[in-house]
Design a protein around this motif. Structure first.
Motif, PDB file in Angstrom:
ATOM      1  N   ASN A  70       3.142   4.845   6.640  1.00 15.59           N
ATOM      2  CA  ASN A  70       2.268   5.003   5.477  1.00 15.59           C
ATOM      3  C   ASN A  70       2.846   4.327   4.234  1.00 15.59           C
ATOM      4  O   ASN A  70       2.739   4.837   3.124  1.00 15.59           O
ATOM      5  N   VAL A  87       6.140   0.605  -1.200  1.00 15.14           N
ATOM      6  CA  VAL A  87       5.464   1.707  -1.890  1.00 15.14           C
ATOM      7  C   VAL A  87       4.672   2.564  -0.918  1.00 15.14           C
ATOM      8  O   VAL A  87       4.273   2.116   0.162  1.00 15.14           O
ATOM      9  N   ASP A  88       4.462   3.808  -1.309  1.00 13.96           N
ATOM     10  CA  ASP A  88       3.618   4.712  -0.545  1.00 13.96           C
ATOM     11  C   ASP A  88       2.170   4.262  -0.665  1.00 13.96           C
ATOM     12  O   ASP A  88       1.692   3.939  -1.757  1.00 13.96           O
ATOM     13  N   ARG A  89       1.463   4.211   0.454  1.00 16.34           N
ATOM     14  CA  ARG A  89       0.089   3.703   0.445  1.00 16.34           C
ATOM     15  C   ARG A  89      -0.849   4.585  -0.385  1.00 16.34           C
ATOM     16  O   ARG A  89      -1.796   4.077  -0.972  1.00 16.34           O
ATOM     17  N   ASN A  90      -0.589   5.868  -0.410  1.00 17.23           N
ATOM     18  CA  ASN A  90      -1.504   6.778  -1.088  1.00 17.23           C
ATOM     19  C   ASN A  90      -1.216   6.912  -2.573  1.00 17.23           C
ATOM     20  O   ASN A  90      -2.122   6.889  -3.399  1.00 17.23           O
ATOM     21  N   THR A  91       0.051   7.033  -2.920  1.00 15.96           N
ATOM     22  CA  THR A  91       0.411   7.298  -4.317  1.00 15.96           C
ATOM     23  C   THR A  91       0.878   6.064  -5.067  1.00 15.96           C
ATOM     24  O   THR A  91       0.873   6.052  -6.295  1.00 15.96           O
ATOM     25  N   GLY A  92       1.315   5.043  -4.336  1.00 15.24           N
ATOM     26  CA  GLY A  92       1.863   3.864  -4.993  1.00 15.24           C
ATOM     27  C   GLY A  92       3.293   4.052  -5.458  1.00 15.24           C
ATOM     28  O   GLY A  92       3.869   3.158  -6.083  1.00 15.24           O
ATOM     29  N   ALA A  93       3.888   5.195  -5.154  1.00 14.16           N
ATOM     30  CA  ALA A  93       5.265   5.457  -5.560  1.00 14.16           C
ATOM     31  C   ALA A  93       6.222   4.571  -4.766  1.00 14.16           C
ATOM     32  O   ALA A  93       6.032   4.344  -3.573  1.00 14.16           O
TER      33      ALA A  93
END
Length: 330
Positions: free
Chosen positions: A250, A290-296
């Motif tokens: 992810n 980066v995390d796909r959901n949060t962009g972190a």
């Protein structure tokens, strides 16, 4: 005596509790650490992948841009003594701890995991030892894990890494073409290509620089269709595998602000109807995962960095240059 016995039991219980806590932390942290380190990788996964025709197992000459040696291939379709034609039909294999997992990764992870979980539930390789003896058992298990992994690595390299082919090729090749490139197009110099069997022209260097940016952009966008127009089928197969693993975690790897800082020709040649050019590249980039959901950001950073790699390009009759291999530098 009863007091001493109770003190010993209390110390032993505390030591065992602390030991089990450490085992739990290690068991939970190990997969996370492996995932983060493997996610923090630009196009090619930070590995040496691809094929250079019949020179796949010959180290490319060092250059001003990459004065050290290029790493041997972790992933290649080419078999020792075979060129690109036979390589296309050969199955890909992962590196020792390749991103696809593989035998050695499973062996090491299973061995270590079994030891940690065994110690957690009072077993392990040295079950029944308590207190300080358990800590000693942990140390012995770690030493055994390292020994087994090193032994397995040695076996794997002897079986799958054609060291002899590298040595023989280097012994017979003599010094590679020395190139004294002048300041040229973009970050490339050119002018020394006359020393190479295949003439590399200014427009070829332009194509190499353009491919450096285009491949990174298509990788960051996970545009497999675009990658098929920029790289050989073998390289695209590795890209697809790495992208699939990113999706499974992810995450997405973004490589931006790519700019060639310096580049020079290591060697160029014609093999049958296929032209090859191996080029050392030093380039600036921003590499983050980066995390796909949060962009972190989970790996890498927003800070610009540099990388030096050796890229090989192939061109078939009537076609354009394609990325055929990426090698890391030592």
């Amino acid at each position: 005596m009863p007091g001493n016995w109770e003190t010993h039991m209390t110390f032993s219980l505390r030591s065992r509790t602390l030991f089990k806590t450490i085992a739990v932390v290690l068991a939970l942290a190990l997969p996370t650490a492996l995932a983060i380190s493997s996610a923090d990788a630009r196009v090619g996964g930070g590995m040496s992948s691809g094929s250079r025709g019949s020179r796949t197992f010959s180290a490319p000459p060092s250059t001003t841009t990459a004065p050290g040696s290029a790493s041997q291939f972790n992933r290649t379709y080419t078999q020792p003594g075979a060129g690109m034609n036979s390589a296309a039909a050969a199955p890909a294999r992962g590196g020792l701890f390749g991103r696809a997992g593989g035998f050695m990764g499973g062996l090491a992870a299973g061995f270590l995991g079994a030891g940690l979980l065994g110690m957690l539930f009072g077993g392990g390789l040295f079950g029944g030892l308590g207190g300080l003896s358990s800590i000693l058992g942990l140390i012995i298990q770690i030493v055994l894990v390292v020994f087994v992994v090193r032994l397995a690595m040695s076996w794997w390299q002897r079986r799958h890494t054609p060291q002899a082919a590298y040595a023989n090729a280097n012994a017979g090749a003599g010094p590679g073409p020395q190139t004294n490139f002048r300041s040229g197009i973009g970050g490339f110099g050119f002018g020394g290509a006359n020393n190479a069997p295949l003439e590399i022209k200014p427009e070829d260097y332009e194509a190499f620089e353009r491919l450096l940016g285009d491949v990174q952009a298509a990788w960051s966008n996970e545009d497999v269709a675009k990658l098929h127009t920029l790289a050989t089928p073998e390289m695209v197969s590795y890209f697809e595998r790495d992208l699939g693993e990113n999706r499974a975690r992810n995450v997405v790897n973004k490589v931006t602000n790519v700019k060639l800082l310096q580049g020079d020709l290591a060697e160029s040649w014609r093999e049958g109807e296929t032209d090859y050019a191996t080029v050392a590249l030093r380039f600036a980039l921003t590499d983050k995962t980066v995390d796909r959901n949060t962009g972190a950001i989970v790996a890498g950073s927003e800070q610009p960095g540099e990388a030096t790699e050796v890229w090989t390009f192939a061109r078939r009759p009537g076609g354009a240059w394609e990325l055929s291999a990426i090698q890391q530098t030592n």
